[in-house]
Design an enzyme around this catalytic site. Structure first.
Site, PDB file in Angstrom:
ATOM      1  N   HIS A 162      99.676  24.546 -26.712  1.00  0.00           N
ATOM      2  CA  HIS A 162      99.800  23.898 -28.554  1.00  0.00           C
ATOM      3  C   HIS A 162      97.951  23.401 -29.595  1.00  0.00           C
ATOM      4  CE1 HIS A 162     104.094  24.789 -28.775  1.00  0.00           C
ATOM      5  NE2 HIS A 162     103.346  24.062 -27.885  1.00  0.00           N
ATOM      6  N   CYS A 202     102.278  29.789 -27.604  1.00  0.00           N
ATOM      7  CA  CYS A 202     103.443  29.769 -26.856  1.00  0.00           C
ATOM      8  C   CYS A 202     104.173  30.994 -26.528  1.00  0.00           C
ATOM      9  CB  CYS A 202     103.806  28.265 -27.080  1.00  0.00           C
ATOM     10  SG  CYS A 202     105.435  27.525 -26.317  1.00  0.00           S
ATOM     11  N   GLU A 204      97.434  23.233 -32.316  1.00  0.00           N
ATOM     12  CA  GLU A 204      98.404  22.534 -33.494  1.00  0.00           C
ATOM     13  C   GLU A 204      98.807  20.974 -33.478  1.00  0.00           C
ATOM     14  OE1 GLU A 204     101.510  22.942 -31.938  1.00  0.00           O
ATOM     15  OE2 GLU A 204     100.229  24.476 -32.014  1.00  0.00           O
TER      16      GLU A 204
END
Length: 400
Positions: free
Chosen positions: A370, A285, A372
């Protein structure tokens, strides 16, 4: 109590006050996720913004503190169609209204969030005010809205001093550390078309030491490394590159974060020094954008950004499409990308914007989305395993 959302174009929505009783001016953005409102509220990337949730009912499963992405709420405001005052969830600790109150987050409910979203999509992201003052004067409010900027919010959200997090040392009974299955394509480098879901059954990062630069880190980034056995040292955003290099980490992780990446001039200069080393780097990001700027590329602000849990991204090497969680309003400009430095690795299927870069001749790759994600799709979680493989190869090459 009545509340009002005033946009800088003069549009006014009337609804009901929720959360803290205070007035706020902020950048108004929308998130299309159907679940994960707590993760949104505790994501530091929303600092300087007020979030409109497009899903019509928010708060029905309450607040579970174990699911928080940081220790507090970060958005300036919260905008919903309907806020559930009652919740049903055996894991819940309390209601979302209590959470908003305790964290000082003001909000508004009962407005047409779809109409608001259409305005932001058509006119672009704009600033707005949440207020309970029924005597507001548009002629006075609008100049204040137009003057608002998020500023250097990375300084606000980063940790104050470095700290260490030890990696997990053993597996749970079901073969995973976090209690959930992850999608790990065993052939992510081979470029094969078939996909095989599997559990993370080995601590493939055991003994690896990762330096994680906190630009507004979501806790699940560190967790994704630790559950693979990596020891993680988290550093403040302003940490000099020399300090990180001196620690001789096996790899460097650059986190997500809020705001305009071009505001982070000091950080960009330090990242160029990290780029010049041979230490493997993986960025997510804001970290992805900052590394691009550090190596001569450019970024620009999107009309309304990507914020939600269902964005399709295509791996340009394999042709695969993954569903990803995203939260960003800026993007790397691939038209100004030097192929001798980096090449596009992922692209957004919806609008063709860049979603990742591979750096030429370097042990560096970065993504805009993302991997995660929690709550969110786990399709791209294998990128952490790719990072660990990169660290292993680098370690072998130098004989460490």
């Amino acid at each position: 109590m009545r509340a009002f959302l005033i946009l800088e174009d003069g549009t006014v929505f009337e609804g009901t006050k929720i959360g803290a009783d205070r007035e706020v001016i902020s950048e108004i953005v929308f998130n299309t996720s159907m679940a994960g409102y707590l993760e949104v509220l505790t994501d530091p990337s929303y600092a300087g913004q007020a979030v409109c949730m497009t899903y019509p009912l928010i708060g029905n499963y309450g607040i579970c503190k174990d699911d928080m992405e940081s220790k507090k709420a970060w958005p300036d405001g919260f905008i919903v169609r309907e806020l559930s005052r009652n919740y049903s969830n055996f894991r819940a600790d309390f209601s979302i209204q209590q959470f908003l109150l305790e964290n000082g987050v003001p909000g508004i409910a009962g407005i047409d969030t779809r109409a608001l979203t259409k305005i932001l999509r058509e006119k672009g992201t704009m600033n707005g005010m949440i207020t309970t003052d029924a005597q507001y004067c548009l002629d006075e409010v609008i100049p204040r809205l137009k003057a608002y900027t998020t500023g250097k919010v990375v300084e606000k959200v980063t940790c104050k001093e470095k700290y260490e997090l030890k990696g997990s040392k053993e597996l749970s009974e079901n073969g995973v550390l976090s209690g959930c299955a992850k999608f790990v394509p065993e052939d992510y480098e081979a470029g094969k078309r078939e996909r095989k879901p599997s559990l993370v059954r080995k601590l493939n990062g055991a003994g690896r030491r990762v330096a994680l630069l906190d630009f507004g880190m979501k806790d699940n980034i560190a967790h994704s490394l630790r559950e693979r056995g990596c020891d993680v040292t988290v550093y403040p955003a302003s940490t000099p590159a020399s300090e990180i290099i001196a620690a001789v980490p096996d790899g460097i992780m650059l986190s997500n974060g809020p705001g305009d990446p071009k505001e982070c001039t000091g950080i960009i200069a330090e990242l160029k020094r990290l780029y010049d080393t041979d230490i493997p780097i993986f960025a997510i990001c804001l970290g992805h954008q900052l590394m691009a700027l550090a190596t001569g590329a450019d970024t620009y602000k999107m009309k309304y950004g990507h914020r939600g849990g269902n964005h399709p991204v295509k791996d340009l090497a394999t042709g695969r499409v993954y569903i990803s969680s995203q939260n960003h309003g800026y993007v790397v400009d691939t038209d100004k990308l030097d192929p001798k430095v980096a090449t596009p690795a992922f692209v957004n299927v919806n609008d063709g914007t860049n979603e990742g870069l591979d750096y030429t001749g370097k042990n560096i790759f970065t993504v805009q989305f993302h991997p995660e994600a929690c709550c969110g799709p786990q399709d791209s979680g294998y990128l952490f395993d790719r990072f660990i493989d990169m660290m292993d190869r680098a370690k072998t090459e130098v004989g460490r």
